[in-house]
Design a protein around this motif. Structure first.
Motif, PDB file in Angstrom:
ATOM      1  N   TRP A   1     -33.844  49.091   8.823  1.00  0.00           N
ATOM      2  CA  TRP A   1     -32.844  48.252   9.053  1.00  0.00           C
ATOM      3  C   TRP A   1     -31.963  47.511   8.028  1.00  0.00           C
ATOM      4  O   TRP A   1     -32.143  47.382   7.492  1.00  0.00           O
ATOM      5  CB  TRP A   1     -33.617  47.147  10.145  1.00  0.00           C
ATOM      6  N   LEU A   2     -30.537  47.470   8.404  1.00  0.00           N
ATOM      7  CA  LEU A   2     -30.266  46.538   7.939  1.00  0.00           C
ATOM      8  C   LEU A   2     -29.643  44.644   8.116  1.00  0.00           C
ATOM      9  O   LEU A   2     -31.239  44.720   8.991  1.00  0.00           O
ATOM     10  CB  LEU A   2     -27.955  46.708   8.370  1.00  0.00           C
ATOM     11  N   LEU A   3     -29.835  44.511   6.837  1.00  0.00           N
ATOM     12  CA  LEU A   3     -30.649  42.885   6.398  1.00  0.00           C
ATOM     13  C   LEU A   3     -29.867  42.034   7.743  1.00  0.00           C
ATOM     14  O   LEU A   3     -30.475  41.418   7.388  1.00  0.00           O
ATOM     15  CB  LEU A   3     -29.640  42.554   4.919  1.00  0.00           C
ATOM     16  N   GLN A   4     -28.908  42.672   7.796  1.00  0.00           N
ATOM     17  CA  GLN A   4     -28.298  41.260   9.169  1.00  0.00           C
ATOM     18  C   GLN A   4     -29.119  41.340  10.511  1.00  0.00           C
ATOM     19  O   GLN A   4     -29.058  40.718  11.739  1.00  0.00           O
ATOM     20  CB  GLN A   4     -26.699  41.441   9.860  1.00  0.00           C
ATOM     21  N   GLN A   5     -29.678  42.903  10.835  1.00  0.00           N
ATOM     22  CA  GLN A   5     -30.762  42.915  11.761  1.00  0.00           C
ATOM     23  C   GLN A   5     -31.573  42.476  11.292  1.00  0.00           C
ATOM     24  O   GLN A   5     -33.248  41.973  12.325  1.00  0.00           O
ATOM     25  CB  GLN A   5     -30.583  44.619  11.731  1.00  0.00           C
ATOM     26  N   CYS A   6     -32.164  42.274   9.827  1.00  0.00           N
ATOM     27  CA  CYS A   6     -33.086  41.597  10.132  1.00  0.00           C
ATOM     28  C   CYS A   6     -33.538  40.048   9.874  1.00  0.00           C
ATOM     29  O   CYS A   6     -34.164  39.512  10.365  1.00  0.00           O
ATOM     30  CB  CYS A   6     -33.707  42.242   8.329  1.00  0.00           C
ATOM     31  N   ASN A   7     -32.424  39.406  10.090  1.00  0.00           N
ATOM     32  CA  ASN A   7     -32.130  38.516   9.793  1.00  0.00           C
ATOM     33  C   ASN A   7     -32.313  37.797  11.361  1.00  0.00           C
ATOM     34  O   ASN A   7     -33.435  37.012  11.364  1.00  0.00           O
ATOM     35  CB  ASN A   7     -30.763  37.952   9.214  1.00  0.00           C
ATOM     36  N   ASP A   8     -32.189  38.440  12.178  1.00  0.00           N
ATOM     37  CA  ASP A   8     -32.273  38.349  13.369  1.00  0.00           C
ATOM     38  C   ASP A   8     -33.262  38.728  14.245  1.00  0.00           C
ATOM     39  O   ASP A   8     -33.185  37.340  14.726  1.00  0.00           O
ATOM     40  CB  ASP A   8     -30.761  39.671  14.401  1.00  0.00           C
ATOM     41  N   PHE A   9     -33.724  39.278  13.370  1.00  0.00           N
ATOM     42  CA  PHE A   9     -35.459  39.551  13.979  1.00  0.00           C
ATOM     43  C   PHE A   9     -35.472  38.242  13.914  1.00  0.00           C
ATOM     44  O   PHE A   9     -36.604  37.529  14.157  1.00  0.00           O
ATOM     45  CB  PHE A   9     -36.442  40.371  14.164  1.00  0.00           C
ATOM     46  N   TYR A  10     -35.539  37.866  12.050  1.00  0.00           N
ATOM     47  CA  TYR A  10     -37.052  36.255  12.185  1.00  0.00           C
ATOM     48  C   TYR A  10     -36.279  35.686  12.815  1.00  0.00           C
ATOM     49  O   TYR A  10     -37.135  34.373  12.462  1.00  0.00           O
ATOM     50  CB  TYR A  10     -36.540  36.383  10.125  1.00  0.00           C
ATOM     51  N   ARG A  11     -34.663  35.225  12.788  1.00  0.00           N
ATOM     52  CA  ARG A  11     -34.387  33.812  13.434  1.00  0.00           C
ATOM     53  C   ARG A  11     -35.387  34.260  14.960  1.00  0.00           C
ATOM     54  O   ARG A  11     -35.722  33.001  15.551  1.00  0.00           O
ATOM     55  CB  ARG A  11     -32.911  33.816  13.355  1.00  0.00           C
ATOM     56  N   ASP A  12     -34.729  34.702  15.573  1.00  0.00           N
ATOM     57  CA  ASP A  12     -35.185  35.217  17.217  1.00  0.00           C
ATOM     58  C   ASP A  12     -36.514  35.462  17.435  1.00  0.00           C
ATOM     59  O   ASP A  12     -37.397  34.603  18.194  1.00  0.00           O
ATOM     60  CB  ASP A  12     -34.469  36.145  17.566  1.00  0.00           C
ATOM     61  N   TYR A  13     -37.092  35.940  16.454  1.00  0.00           N
ATOM     62  CA  TYR A  13     -39.440  35.897  16.875  1.00  0.00           C
ATOM     63  C   TYR A  13     -39.324  35.131  15.837  1.00  0.00           C
ATOM     64  O   TYR A  13     -40.765  34.653  16.652  1.00  0.00           O
ATOM     65  CB  TYR A  13     -39.294  37.369  16.949  1.00  0.00           C
ATOM     66  N   LEU A  14     -39.510  35.149  14.609  1.00  0.00           N
ATOM     67  CA  LEU A  14     -40.149  34.032  13.870  1.00  0.00           C
ATOM     68  C   LEU A  14     -39.534  32.374  13.259  1.00  0.00           C
ATOM     69  O   LEU A  14     -40.325  31.819  12.773  1.00  0.00           O
ATOM     70  CB  LEU A  14     -40.100  34.278  13.000  1.00  0.00           C
ATOM     71  N   GLY A  15     -37.752  32.442  14.272  1.00  0.00           N
ATOM     72  CA  GLY A  15     -37.809  31.185  13.682  1.00  0.00           C
ATOM     73  C   GLY A  15     -37.302  30.944  12.107  1.00  0.00           C
ATOM     74  O   GLY A  15     -37.297  29.920  11.371  1.00  0.00           O
ATOM     75  N   VAL A  16     -37.306  31.908  11.733  1.00  0.00           N
ATOM     76  CA  VAL A  16     -36.841  31.522  10.267  1.00  0.00           C
ATOM     77  C   VAL A  16     -35.475  32.394   9.612  1.00  0.00           C
ATOM     78  O   VAL A  16     -35.388  33.470  10.216  1.00  0.00           O
ATOM     79  CB  VAL A  16     -38.282  32.581   9.013  1.00  0.00           C
ATOM     80  N   THR A  17     -34.987  31.255   8.868  1.00  0.00           N
ATOM     81  CA  THR A  17     -33.803  32.399   8.115  1.00  0.00           C
ATOM     82  C   THR A  17     -33.796  33.456   6.930  1.00  0.00           C
ATOM     83  O   THR A  17     -33.846  32.945   5.882  1.00  0.00           O
ATOM     84  CB  THR A  17     -32.396  31.610   8.335  1.00  0.00           C
TER      85      THR A  17
END
Length: 235
Positions: free
Chosen positions: A89-105
């Motif tokens: 996955w791209l880093l932006q996709q990674c960031n979207d997952f962590y933000r939406d599912y874990l609340g982490v940027t």
């Protein structure tokens, strides 16, 4: 390596000074002798080392993010689809997952700056092509706070932190000392430590998020986007 380079430099100078006809040896004999012994000038060595270390460190950071997310998702009956393929996955996709599912940027300003520097070190080697590139690099280095004299704790490492001389013919405009490279690694380390606490609290503690609980029930945050990345459990 710094001590070894210094010893070879002094050896080259002694070789020229000890010549039986010193008056006719006014050319690059010392430099040639140094290069014959080492094969590379010290600034070039540190530049290549910085490029390799930061590139590999950031790549390992990306691997850590991907593998950790996959392990966590398995607890919820899910997982990352790309881990069963040759893709990632791209880093932006990674960031979207962590933000939406874990609340982490993930893509903080520091991580963005390090990724930018990693890309430049990988593709431009040691010199920028434009004045604008030099200026942007200077801004990112200043924002990261990696320049400056070593601290008391850093003195123990003995990492070279030579002065930068942008006018030197032997020094490119994209330069990081070993100490500055170490400081970048330390920023990544701190990010990983903070994320590890989040993972531990979810995988081995009682922490969770509403988005992860919804995923276990077959509901995603964004259906079309997430179904491309995640295995969605059948409720």
């Amino acid at each position: 390596m710094s001590a070894w380079f210094k010893s070879k430099e002094e050896e080259a100078e002694r070789e020229v000074r000890g010549c039986s006809e010193p008056d006719i040896h006014q050319g690059p004999e010392a430099y040639d002798h140094f290069m014959d012994e080492t094969g590379i000038f010290w600034d070039q060595y540190w530049q290549q080392l910085a490029a390799a270390v930061i590139k590999d460190a950031f790549t390992l950071f990306e691997v850590f993010l991907e593998e950790s997310a996959h392990d966590l998702l398995r607890r919820y009956g899910s997982g990352l689809k790309k881990l069963s393929t040759e893709g990632t996955w791209l880093l932006q996709q990674c960031n979207d997952f962590y933000r939406d599912y874990l609340g982490v940027t993930i893509t903080t300003s520091e991580i963005d700056d390090i990724q930018w520097i990693r890309n430049k070190l990988s593709h431009l080697r040691n010199s920028f092509r434009t004045v604008e590139g030099k200026g942007e690099f200077a801004q990112k280095v200043a924002a990261l706070g990696i320049r400056g004299a070593e601290t008391k704790d850093e003195e123990w490492w003995g990492l070279p932190n030579q002065e930068h001389d942008g006018s030197s013919l032997m020094t490119g405009s994209l330069v990081l000392t070993p100490l500055e490279s170490w400081r970048i690694l330390d920023i990544i380390r701190k990010k990983i430590e903070a994320l590890t606490l989040v993972f531990h609290g979810i995988q081995y503690g009682s922490n969770t998020t509403p988005a992860l609980n919804d995923l276990r029930a077959g509901r995603t945050v964004q259906r079309k986007r997430d179904e491309k990345l995640l295995s969605v459990p059948v409720p």
